[in-house]
Enzyme design. Structure first.
Site, PDB file in Angstrom:
ATOM      1  N   MET A  15       0.840  -1.195   0.000  1.00  0.00           N
ATOM      2  CA  MET A  15       0.000   0.000   0.000  1.00  0.00           C
ATOM      3  C   MET A  15       0.877   1.248   0.000  1.00  0.00           C
ATOM      4  SD  MET A  15      -3.087  -0.999   2.611  1.00  0.00           S
ATOM      5  CE  MET A  15      -2.039  -1.742   3.889  1.00  0.00           C
ATOM      6  N   CYS A 101      -4.087  -1.855  -9.272  1.00  0.00           N
ATOM      7  CA  CYS A 101      -4.316  -0.524  -8.697  1.00  0.00           C
ATOM      8  C   CYS A 101      -5.226   0.292  -9.606  1.00  0.00           C
ATOM      9  CB  CYS A 101      -2.996   0.202  -8.500  1.00  0.00           C
ATOM     10  SG  CYS A 101      -3.209   1.861  -7.796  1.00  0.00           S
ATOM     11  N   HIS A 170      -8.329  -9.338  -6.341  1.00  0.00           N
ATOM     12  CA  HIS A 170      -9.156  -8.451  -5.539  1.00  0.00           C
ATOM     13  C   HIS A 170     -10.573  -8.501  -6.107  1.00  0.00           C
ATOM     14  CE1 HIS A 170      -9.998  -4.840  -3.047  1.00  0.00           C
ATOM     15  NE2 HIS A 170     -10.877  -4.601  -3.992  1.00  0.00           N
ATOM     16  N   GLY A 202      -9.635  -8.554  -0.390  1.00  0.00           N
ATOM     17  CA  GLY A 202     -10.828  -7.721  -0.416  1.00  0.00           C
ATOM     18  C   GLY A 202     -11.759  -7.949   0.759  1.00  0.00           C
ATOM     19  N   ALA A 225      -5.326  -5.515   3.247  1.00  0.00           N
ATOM     20  CA  ALA A 225      -4.903  -4.148   2.952  1.00  0.00           C
ATOM     21  C   ALA A 225      -5.533  -3.196   3.955  1.00  0.00           C
ATOM     22  CB  ALA A 225      -5.262  -3.780   1.511  1.00  0.00           C
TER      23      ALA A 225
END
EC number: 1.3.1.-
Length: 325
Positions: A15, A101, A170, A202, A225
């Protein structure tokens, strides 16, 4: 690679502005099996950008780390992957290629999830990187680009054919950004589509979430995340749940403030007196605590460890006063 994900079940995601040395240290201590550096620009590395290279530094006691590269030029991605491998040696666990991303500044350059719109280019990048390094190469992507257009299973097969050793999925479309809920069903569909290990990502915010994802999808690991922001303890909860054991108790107010204080100390040790980046972490740690809403304005002016300590001390006093009523 099967052995790798037998060992690394709970991973801290890469991240930007979050997965630095300080945060990785806390998450690893709490139970993360593997942590990623912040995502790294291949183009930035190619310019010998010291700010970019700084992202590859290891924390004290951090024996291995995973690195995620982003970019869209196969030759640049391959050359910088080779440089990372040479520089890091056995400290590198594996390399991941960012194809997930959704940030505008990333996709506008053709990087990140924009690559899901060009599977041929994405495959060319994987082939180039695989040919340049000896370490495993993985790919992280999303359910698909356009809302409602699920391409992840086919994209995963394409990445596997190009040589990817594992994939991370994700459960949102790129156009969703981080809105709505992640669809874990796509992780199961990718798991059925490929023979390489699959990591699910996710909406994991508790140990129970991680166990439910693993049970529902058959994924080989879980990547966490945003759920870990201000909450490194999540990894101890995940490890317990994946092992079929009771989850540890949620942290107390004192424990949350103590962790925030230690995070600020680690940042100071690494970056010096100016630890402005601690502001967002402090707000995550303190969210929902008595007095936190009023403290938010003061946190926005904190720059040093002493500044943050004063806010933390005030919140402790408020919390202890509330308990004595």
């Amino acid at each position: 690679m099967e052995g790798l994900f037998g060992k690394y079940r709970a991973l801290l995601a890469p991240m930007a502005g979050v997965s630095d040395i300080a945060f990785r240290t806390l998450c690893r201590e709490a139970g993360a099996d593997m942590a990623f550096t912040e995502m790294v620009s291949a183009k930035g590395l190619s310019f010998a950008n010291e700010k970019t290279r700084h992202l590859l530094a290891l924390a004290e006691g951090e024996e291995v780390v995973a690195v995620q590269l982003f970019g869209h030029e196969p030759a640049v991605m391959a050359s910088q992957a080779a440089w990372i491998e040479q520089e890091m040696g056995e400290s590198l666990a594996y390399l991941d290629i960012n194809m997930g991303c959704p940030a505008r500044k990333i996709v506008s350059k053709g990087d990140g999830s924009a690559l899901m719109r060009d599977p041929d280019l994405a495959a060319a990048i994987v082939r180039a990187v695989k040919a340049a390094v000896a370490h495993p190469v993985t790919v992280k992507f999303r359910r698909g680009w356009g809302l409602g257009d699920e391409t992840a299973p086919a994209f995963a097969r394409c990445m596997e054919e190009a040589g990817a050793d594992a994939v991370t999925v994700h459960g949102r479309f790129a156009e969703q950004l981080y809105r709505g809920s992640a669809d874990w069903g796509v992780i199961a569909r990718v798991r059925a589509a490929v023979s390489v290990p699959v990591v699910g990502n996710g909406d994991i915010r508790s140990g129970a979430d991680a166990a439910a994802m693993a049970a529902a999808t058959g994924c080989d690991g879980v990547m966490i995340a945003r759920g870990a922001e201000g909450n490194p303890w999540l990894f101890s909860q995940v490890q317990a749940a994946l092992a079929g054991q009771p989850e540890p108790a949620l942290p107390t107010v004192d424990e949350r403030i103590a962790m925030a204080r230690r995070h600020a100390e680690l940042l100071t040790h690494r970056e010096g007196r100016n630890i402005v980046r601690m502001r967002k972490h402090a707000m995550w740690y303190l969210a929902g605590l008595p007095g936190a809403a009023a403290a938010r304005g003061r946190i926005n002016y904190c720059t040093t460890l002493d500044d943050f300590d004063r806010v933390f001390d005030e919140l402790l006093e408020i919390a202890h006063g509330a308990r004595s009523l």
